[in-house]
Design a protein around this motif. Structure first.
Motif, PDB file in Angstrom:
ATOM      1  N   VAL A  44       0.945  -1.430   0.239  1.00 22.09           N
ATOM      2  CA  VAL A  44      -0.046   0.136   0.422  1.00 22.09           C
ATOM      3  C   VAL A  44       0.858   1.336  -0.155  1.00 22.09           C
ATOM      4  N   MET A 102       0.311   4.777  -2.259  1.00 22.08           N
ATOM      5  CA  MET A 102       0.037   6.072  -2.272  1.00 22.08           C
ATOM      6  C   MET A 102       0.883   7.086  -2.919  1.00 22.08           C
ATOM      7  N   GLN A 152      -9.609   1.239  -1.667  1.00 24.14           N
ATOM      8  CA  GLN A 152      -9.769   1.752  -0.380  1.00 24.14           C
ATOM      9  C   GLN A 152      -8.773   3.055   0.062  1.00 24.14           C
ATOM     10  N   ALA A 153      -7.436   2.968  -0.019  1.00 27.90           N
ATOM     11  CA  ALA A 153      -6.616   3.948   0.065  1.00 27.90           C
ATOM     12  C   ALA A 153      -6.869   5.247  -0.174  1.00 27.90           C
ATOM     13  N   LEU A 154      -6.915   4.776  -1.853  1.00 28.28           N
ATOM     14  CA  LEU A 154      -7.414   6.064  -2.242  1.00 28.28           C
ATOM     15  C   LEU A 154      -8.512   6.355  -3.059  1.00 28.28           C
ATOM     16  N   PRO A 206     -10.433   8.149  -1.159  1.00 32.31           N
ATOM     17  CA  PRO A 206     -11.290   9.641  -0.185  1.00 32.31           C
ATOM     18  C   PRO A 206     -10.163  10.405  -1.092  1.00 32.31           C
ATOM     19  N   LEU A 207      -8.998  10.203  -0.951  1.00 37.90           N
ATOM     20  CA  LEU A 207      -8.259  10.713  -1.863  1.00 37.90           C
ATOM     21  C   LEU A 207      -8.655  11.751  -3.408  1.00 37.90           C
ATOM     22  N   GLU A 209     -13.545   2.141   7.334  1.00 37.43           N
ATOM     23  CA  GLU A 209     -13.015   3.525   6.861  1.00 37.43           C
ATOM     24  C   GLU A 209     -12.927   4.870   8.492  1.00 37.43           C
ATOM     25  N   ARG A 266      -9.952  11.582   8.224  1.00 39.58           N
ATOM     26  CA  ARG A 266      -9.560  12.425   8.380  1.00 39.58           C
ATOM     27  C   ARG A 266      -8.837  12.793   9.886  1.00 39.58           C
ATOM     28  N   TYR A 323      -3.066   7.829   7.484  1.00 36.75           N
ATOM     29  CA  TYR A 323      -2.700   8.681   6.449  1.00 36.75           C
ATOM     30  C   TYR A 323      -3.834   7.701   5.378  1.00 36.75           C
ATOM     31  N   PHE A 324      -3.678   6.184   5.562  1.00 33.81           N
ATOM     32  CA  PHE A 324      -4.250   5.589   4.039  1.00 33.81           C
ATOM     33  C   PHE A 324      -5.539   5.700   4.261  1.00 33.81           C
ATOM     34  N   ILE A 328      -8.042   4.221   5.911  1.00 30.94           N
ATOM     35  CA  ILE A 328      -8.729   3.353   6.161  1.00 30.94           C
ATOM     36  C   ILE A 328      -7.697   2.085   6.634  1.00 30.94           C
TER      37      ILE A 328
END
Lengths: 412, 355
Positions: free
Chosen positions: A81, A85, A108-110, A112-113, B161, B164, B247-248, B250
């Motif tokens: 991961v 990122m 999943q991690a991306l 929100p970005l 989830e 932030r 940071y992720f 999740i």
């Protein structure tokens, strides 16, 4: 002190390499794709990503998109991961207008970005099924049948195979025991209640190379009427062999999309070992498509032989499909801007949502993306192992679409 | 060369025990903190800040593992699993109880410390490779539990989830905002470790590492300190997990699997066992090396390989170079990058009048 000097020299070389960067030039559109050619899913990435590159190469050789060339940035993240990122930030810095995500945790991690940066991202075959909801996830595009859609088609296909009635029938669901493997469970439970069949779940613990007990249970004790096989990696190959060993006919089993590659069949010992095995595809398998001939012709005109990755048609075509959808979205965006290459991620997002009945000569399903449906219709085509390849046995189809969409809208 | 080491006379115990006995140490440390907290965010692009963010998180984890591995001499292959414990704890606290980061950070750390102490129990009986296997079991057990306990891991997807972090009403979204969230934690972790290893506890750890029977004879409660080492190390791991989660955006156990544990072991060994600076070097090295190699290959590779195949070559060459460079640095200096740095420092200390 020689060691010190060697160390210093090495450090200088590396530091010099680190400080250089490029930005998008005029008339150039940048797309970023993540890939895994070296990590645990390299059996997929090695073939999928060349498909992407080759399609872009083909479009560029024909003058690009309204005269604008497309530049692909690919970053390999080994399915980890943090490098994923970093890759995304790099794409963003280089001005990428669309990002191809590779991997479920990465998706999943991306998510929100993507939303914050207003850059659309596609995740064919990855991420959660709920992401098909374009209103909730405006910048995330699965662009391929999610696990829920696949499970729905699996049940529908079983119904057809079992004579149109599922009531009282026994269906076994054999799955890789991780979040992706368990994802179809809610929809399977729902369809079980709707159709009145009996469902039994069989989990295969990672790394999925030992499943004798489960298969024996399915074939001998439970005596399933039909099997849904949702496994990844080495597990599909092992399952094919194990079911054969237990005398269970492979034509009473359907594999989900990650159990459907040439490598899975080869892993089981070749085509002859897997005759009759049904699989689902979200991009057409096989090499009888015009676009593939065009790519071969392009290589030939350069005096080269066709890329050897093409032989793995399933994954290669999936990469090609991702590229085709990306470029179609970009094309719509460029058109809306009157041919300018100065488009933003937001333009491409709108462009993607205008993709309508885009099938590229049958290698894609008739894909239609809307603001609501980012899955593109949830199309799947069933193929069967016959002779030396996958032969289509159905048209593009989706199953229980209303039920799937209802669950997508609710979020579970 | 750059400074004098003579002429500073210590007239009190306090002065003798100072973190930086020489003024240059204090100046350099302050300079680095200013560089990273003031100058870097002003001049660097978001992309470079994102790299620093990832490296800074890794530093915390590497520091934690080095306390256990380098200072106490106990091996752990379950470091990533402790991170996932911290990650899920923080995610649950943040989502269900709406807790701010200054509660979730220590809470994640403490939960990981509790689990880590439990996992450390075998260390009372077994050593070396046997302990490695015992902690490897912990890695798999924790993964399995998270995978199969929806109450903890938030349902069938085993992912939660994470909102932030919010700092006095401001949501920290962008890389530069997250930078100011992550870096202070890293600095705090570095200072805490520097102080820990020169305290009574730190010396006890070193004594156990060097000869546990002798340590017991001079009055160190080996059992207690071994467990304490596991607890502290896991606390760091937990905090790392929380940082990753913020940071992720999740919490997902798939980001904390066995290869990550191995990565952290590699950071400690390449950086230098039993040194704080080594952990930092190691974490930065392992994080940056693939990126640097890739950028290098992108620049140089175009001269050798056709465009479409470049990606394939970069990916493979990166692994080869990565492995090669690790071997290179370990052969040049088996004690790690920290020793390499010390050699450089010692060389210039008397330069140009060596010998």
């Amino acid at each position: 002190m020689r060691h010190v000097r060697i160390g210093l020299m090495a450090a200088t070389v590396l530091a010099a390499a680190a400080f250089q960067a490029g930005t998008a030039m005029a008339g150039e559109i940048v797309v970023g794709i993540q890939c895994d050619r070296t990590g645990p899913t390299q059996t997929v990435g090695t073939f999928l990503c060349p498909g992407y590159h080759d399609y872009v190469k083909l479009v560029n050789s024909r003058g690009g998109i309204m005269g604008n060339k497309v530049r692909v940035m690919e970053i390999d993240h080994e399915y980890k991961v943090p490098p994923g990122m970093e890759a995304y930030q790099r794409f963003k810095k280089e001005g990428a207008v669309i990002v191809g995500i590779y991997g479920t945790p990465h998706t999943q991690a991306l998510t929100p970005l993507l939303h914050e940066d207003k850059i659309p991202g596609t995740s064919p075959g990855f991420g959660s099924a709920a992401a098909a909801n374009g209103e909730k996830y405006p910048y995330l595009f699965p662009i391929a049948a999610t696990y829920w859609s696949q499970a729905a088609v699996g049940v529908k296909f079983a119904k057809e195979q079992l004579g149109g009635v599922l009531k009282g029938k026994k269906i076994a669901y054999i799955y890789y025991d991780n979040p992706a493997g368990r994802e179809p469970l809610p929809i399977l439970h729902k369809l079980r209640d709707m159709e009145g069949f009996e469902l039994k779940e069989f989990a295969i613990p990672p790394p999925g190379v030992e499943m004798k007990v489960q298969v024996q249970d399915i074939a001998r004790r439970y005596r399933a009427d039909f099997v849904l096989n949702h496994t990844f990696g080495k597990a599909p190959s092992v399952s094919i062999n194990e079911f054969t060993r237990q005398g269970y006919p492979l034509k009473k089993m359907i594999g989900f999309v990650w159990a459907a590659g040439e490598s899975n069949i080869m892993g089981a010992g070749g085509w002859s070992k897997a005759q009759g095995f049904y699989v689902m595809q979200f991009a057409g398998a096989g090499s009888k498509y015009k676009v593939l001939d065009d790519i071969k012709a392009l290589y030939k005109s350069e005096g080269k032989s066709a890329p050897k990755e093409m032989a793995s048609t399933v994954y290669y075509n999936r990469g090609l499909m991702a590229a085709a959808v990306h470029l179609k979205g970009i094309e719509n965006a460029v058109k809306a801007k009157g041919g300018s290459s100065k488009i933003t991620g937001e333009d491409v997002k709108n462009g993607l949502e205008q993709v309508k009945d885009f099938s590229l000569g049958g290698i894609l399903p008739p894909m239609t993306l809307t603001t609501k449906d980012h899955e593109g219709g949830g199309w799947v085509r069933v193929f069967q192992v016959q002779g030396d390849g996958f032969v289509p046995v159905s048209d593009w189809q989706h199953g229980y679409r209303e039920t799937v969409m209802e669950m997508v809208t609710k979020g579970h | 060369m750059f400074h004098r080491e003579s002429g500073y006379f210590k007239t009190s115990y306090k002065a003798d025990m100072a973190l930086y006995p020489l003024p240059i140490g204090k100046v350099a440390a302050t300079g680095f903190v200013l560089l990273f907290l003031v100058v870097a965010p002003m001049v660097l692009d978001e992309y470079y800040l994102s790299i620093i963010n990832i490296a800074a998180i890794a530093v915390v984890g590497a520091l934690g593992l080095n306390i256990l591995l380098g200072y106490t001499g106990q091996i752990s292959i379950g470091h990533a699993a402790f991170m996932s414990v911290g990650a899920y704890t923080a995610a649950n606290f943040a989502v269900h109880f709406d807790m701010p980061f200054w509660i979730t950070l220590p809470a994640g750390g403490l939960m990981a410390a509790a689990i880590g102490t439990l996992v450390g129990l075998p260390s009372l009986r077994v050593k070396g490779l046997y302990l490695a296997i015992a902690t490897l079991a912990a890695q798999f057990i924790i993964e399995w539990v998270l995978n199969h306990t929806p109450v903890i891991s938030g349902g069938i997807q085993a992912s939660i989830e994470m909102p932030r972090p919010v700092f006095f009403g401001t949501v920290l979204n962008t890389q530069s905002e997250l930078y100011f969230f992550i870096l202070p934690v890293t600095i705090l972790a570095i200072i805490a470790t520097l102080n820990l290893v020169r305290s009574r506890i730190g010396r006890a750890f070193v004594a156990i590492r060097d000869q546990d029977i002798a340590a017991e004879i001079i009055g160190i409660n080996v059992y207690r300190y071994k467990l304490l080492a596991f607890a502290i190390s896991s606390f760091y791991a937990g905090v790392t997990g929380v940082l990753y989660t913020y940071y992720f955006g999740i919490a997902n156990y798939e980001a904390f699997q066995l290869p990550i544990s191995i990565d952290y072991l590699a950071m400690c060994i390449i950086g230098g066992l039993g040194s704080v600076l080594g952990s930092i070097f190691g974490a930065v090295f392992i994080t940056l090396l693939p990126i640097v190699i890739r950028v290098f290959m992108e620049t140089v590779g175009v001269f050798f390989v056709d465009g479409v195949y470049l990606a394939q070559v970069i990916a493979q060459m990166r692994l080869i170079l990565f492995g090669g460079l690790i071997i290179f640095f370990l052969v040049v200096e088996p004690d790690g990058l920290n020793k390499l740095w010390q050699n450089i420092r010692n060389y210039f200390r008397v330069w140009p009048f060596s010998y």
